[in-house]
Each structure stands twice: as C-alpha cells, then as structure tokens.
Motif scaffolding. Structure first.
Motif, short mmCIF file in Angstrom:
data_model
loop_
_atom_site.label_atom_id
_atom_site.label_comp_id
_atom_site.label_asym_id
_atom_site.label_seq_id
_atom_site.Cartn_x
_atom_site.Cartn_y
_atom_site.Cartn_z
N LEU A 43 17.67 14.38 0.86
CA LEU A 43 18.76 13.56 0.34
C LEU A 43 19.53 12.90 1.48
O LEU A 43 19.83 11.71 1.43
N ASN A 44 19.83 13.67 2.51
CA ASN A 44 20.57 13.13 3.65
C ASN A 44 19.76 12.06 4.38
O ASN A 44 20.32 11.06 4.85
N GLN A 45 18.44 12.27 4.48
CA GLN A 45 17.59 11.25 5.11
C GLN A 45 17.61 9.96 4.30
O GLN A 45 17.68 8.87 4.87
N LEU B 93 0.84 -1.20 0.00
CA LEU B 93 0.00 0.00 0.00
C LEU B 93 0.88 1.26 0.00
O LEU B 93 0.58 2.25 -0.67
N ALA B 94 1.99 1.19 0.71
CA ALA B 94 2.96 2.29 0.70
C ALA B 94 3.58 2.44 -0.69
O ALA B 94 3.79 3.56 -1.16
N SER B 95 3.84 1.33 -1.37
CA SER B 95 4.38 1.38 -2.74
C SER B 95 3.40 2.07 -3.69
O SER B 95 3.80 2.86 -4.54
N ALA B 96 2.12 1.76 -3.53
CA ALA B 96 1.09 2.40 -4.36
C ALA B 96 1.04 3.89 -4.09
O ALA B 96 0.96 4.71 -5.02
N ALA B 97 1.11 4.27 -2.82
CA ALA B 97 1.10 5.70 -2.46
C ALA B 97 2.32 6.41 -3.04
O ALA B 97 2.22 7.54 -3.53
N TYR C 80 3.89 11.06 -1.02
CA TYR C 80 5.11 10.65 -0.34
C TYR C 80 4.97 10.60 1.18
O TYR C 80 5.44 9.64 1.82
N ASP C 81 4.33 11.59 1.77
CA ASP C 81 4.18 11.59 3.23
C ASP C 81 3.30 10.42 3.68
O ASP C 81 3.57 9.80 4.72
N ARG C 82 2.27 10.14 2.90
CA ARG C 82 1.40 9.00 3.24
C ARG C 82 2.18 7.69 3.11
O ARG C 82 2.05 6.78 3.94
N ALA C 83 3.01 7.59 2.08
CA ALA C 83 3.83 6.38 1.91
C ALA C 83 4.74 6.17 3.11
O ALA C 83 4.86 5.04 3.62
N ILE C 84 5.37 7.23 3.59
CA ILE C 84 6.26 7.12 4.74
C ILE C 84 5.48 6.72 5.99
O ILE C 84 5.93 5.86 6.78
N GLU C 85 4.31 7.30 6.16
CA GLU C 85 3.47 6.97 7.31
C GLU C 85 3.09 5.49 7.30
O GLU C 85 3.15 4.81 8.34
N ILE C 86 2.71 4.98 6.14
CA ILE C 86 2.32 3.57 6.03
C ILE C 86 3.53 2.66 6.26
O ILE C 86 3.42 1.61 6.90
N LEU C 87 4.69 3.05 5.74
CA LEU C 87 5.91 2.25 5.96
C LEU C 87 6.27 2.19 7.44
O LEU C 87 6.76 1.16 7.92
N VAL D 61 11.50 6.82 -1.20
CA VAL D 61 10.45 7.84 -1.09
C VAL D 61 11.07 9.22 -0.83
O VAL D 61 10.68 10.21 -1.45
N TYR D 62 12.07 9.25 0.05
CA TYR D 62 12.72 10.54 0.34
C TYR D 62 13.46 11.08 -0.89
O TYR D 62 13.50 12.29 -1.11
N LEU D 63 14.02 10.19 -1.71
CA LEU D 63 14.64 10.65 -2.95
C LEU D 63 13.60 11.26 -3.89
O LEU D 63 13.86 12.28 -4.55
N SER D 64 12.42 10.66 -3.94
CA SER D 64 11.34 11.21 -4.77
C SER D 64 10.90 12.56 -4.23
O SER D 64 10.62 13.49 -5.00
N LYS D 65 10.83 12.68 -2.91
CA LYS D 65 10.48 13.97 -2.30
C LYS D 65 11.52 15.03 -2.66
O LYS D 65 11.19 16.17 -2.97
N LYS D 66 12.77 14.62 -2.62
CA LYS D 66 13.87 15.54 -2.97
C LYS D 66 13.74 16.04 -4.41
O LYS D 66 13.89 17.23 -4.70
N ASP D 67 13.40 15.13 -5.31
CA ASP D 67 13.31 15.50 -6.73
C ASP D 67 12.16 16.46 -7.00
O ASP D 67 12.22 17.26 -7.95
N LYS D 68 11.11 16.40 -6.21
CA LYS D 68 9.95 17.28 -6.39
C LYS D 68 10.08 18.60 -5.63
O LYS D 68 9.35 19.55 -5.89
N GLU D 69 11.01 18.67 -4.70
CA GLU D 69 11.18 19.85 -3.84
C GLU D 69 11.93 20.96 -4.59
O GLU D 69 12.83 20.69 -5.38
N THR D 70 11.57 22.20 -4.31
CA THR D 70 12.26 23.34 -4.91
C THR D 70 13.15 24.07 -3.92
O THR D 70 14.09 24.75 -4.33
#
Length: 258
Positions: free
Chosen positions: A154-156, A99-103, A109-116, A136-145
């Motif tokens: 990235l560090n996380q 379910l986290a993978s689907a999220a 991303y935040d929901r995925a982390i919560e489920i994980l 998931v954190y790498l994906s968050k990094k790529d979307k962040e400005t």
C-alpha cells in the motif's frame, strides 16, 4: 479516459478519406481500429485490425493494436499477440506498456512490474508508468494475507501515485490528465478508507484543479461530506456528480436520504 466525440469524428473522417483513396491501405484500417479501441468498442476494433493484419501481417504496429484491443476481453490472448509484436519490433516502447497491462489483468503482478520497469527505461518521462505500477501494487496488496506485506505494498502504491502527480505537467501535456486523475482519486479513496477525511479532500481538490468534469471527483466529495455530517455539501457535490454522469447508480444510492 475515452477519446472525445469531436476528436473521434475528425480522426475517423481522415482515416475514411485515406481508405477511399487506397482501399488496400493497412495503415488506414489500423488507424480506424485504434480509434474504436480508444472508445472501448473492442469488437469493431478487432474486425478492422484483422483486415490490416491480412494486408500487412508482419507489421508490429498492427499486432500492437490487436493485442491492446484484446486486453479487456482476453488478456491471455492479448499477451500472446503483444509478444508477437515485440518480436517484430523490440524497440517499440508502447508494446511493453500494454504487455504489462495484460500481465496485470492475468494476476501476474511481479511480471507486470518488471515489464513496466523495462518500459520506464525506454520512456523515462512518461508518468503513466508510475500510476500503472501503483495500481499493480494495490492489486498485490489486495491478494496478500500478510498484514506487514499488505501495508508495504500500500505504501509503495501511495508513493507511486504521489510521484505521478509530482512529475506531471498536464497544462503542456494534456494526455497525462487521465493518469494524474486516476492517481489523485485513488489517493483520495485510500485516505477515505483510513478515515483521513481532510487529507482525502486535499487530494480531491488537486484532482478538481486538473480536470473539473470528472463525476467521480464529486461523488467522492459527496461521500466524505456525508460521513462528516455536512449534508448540504454532500448533496451539492452528489448532484453535480449526477449531472456529469446521469447513469451513475452509486451516486443515486448516496443521494438517498439527503
């Protein structure tokens, strides 16, 4: 990592035998569906699991397999089916992982982390949680400005990938290999992007010690040695990568000029 042909063949024969003995056995269709899911033959997996669901519609395992097979092709529908499975059996940990993978696929991303984190509380020894959370954190990094937040994410991710490797035991738990490899190769790529070539090589060496038949390890080796001007080492590793995966276009491209 896909299921090996030898293992697939053995498991497939057992499932077929079970169905010959009892053609109305939902578990047999589910077992076959799960085998094809692991081989990424999602269409065949979905056809088989629909038969299992018809025979046993209130079985959480059946809905788990269907939802898992849908993640790559329709993450929204996958999440809906996995939530149904969760309602039927909220104590089945693997439902939460997928379910986290689907999220993650849907960009939640935040929901995925919560489920994980929920999954981790149920199966604290599974290193796959750390690797998945890192991705998931790498994906968050790529979307962040915001540059500061990008660096934070990235560090996380880096710490989670390191934790995957540090807590793993691939000799006694070979099912961890794919997650450890993904973590180590991702760490190598991060350091390659940062031009920290020696650190990247160190991570690759660890990956090679875990499993030495992964073509991407040697592809990354080749890219690094090429950047360092070590053409003979670059060519040697890229050729090995191509032997392991003759269809890898990125390897062929790097070999040009060598």
């Amino acid at each position: 990592m896909c299921i090996r042909d030898r293992d697939f063949g053995t498991a497939y024969r057992y499932a077929q035998r079970a169905l010959r003995l009892n053609p109305n056995l939902a578990d047999g269709y589910r077992a076959m569906a799960d085998l094809f899911r692991h081989r990424r033959d999602y269409e065949r997996a979905l056809r088989l699991i629909e038969t299992a669901i018809e025979l046993d519609p209130d079985n959480a395992e059946n809905l788990y397999v269907k939802g898992s097979a849908l993640i790559a092709i329709n993450p929204q529908e996958a999440a809906r089916v996995l939530i149904q499975a969760q309602k039927l059996n909220p104590e089945l940990p693997k439902i939460y992982f997928n379910l986290a993978s689907a999220a993650h696929k849907m960009g939640e991303y935040d929901r995925a982390i919560e489920i994980l984190k929920k999954y981790q509380s149920m199966v604290p020894s599974d290193v796959a949680t750390y690797c998945s959370m890192g991705m998931v954190y790498l994906s968050k990094k790529d979307k962040e400005t915001d540059p500061k937040k990008k660096e934070q994410y990235l560090n996380q991710a880096i710490e989670l990938f390191k934790k995957t490797y540090a807590l793993s035991d691939t000799k006694n738990k070979p099912w961890q290999i794919s997650w450890v490899l993904l973590s180590l190769k991702t760490l190598a790529k991060i350091e390659l992007d940062r031009k920290n070539y020696q650190i990247a090589l160190d991570w690759l060496k660890k990956a090679e010690n875990v499993y030495n038949k992964d073509y991407e390890i040697y592809y990354i080796y080749g890219v690094i040695y090429k950047k360092l001007g070590k053409k003979s080492l670059a060519k040697k590793n890229l050729q090995k990568a191509l032997e392991l995966n003759p269809d890898a276009e990125e390897v062929k491209k790097e070999l040009e000029g060598l």
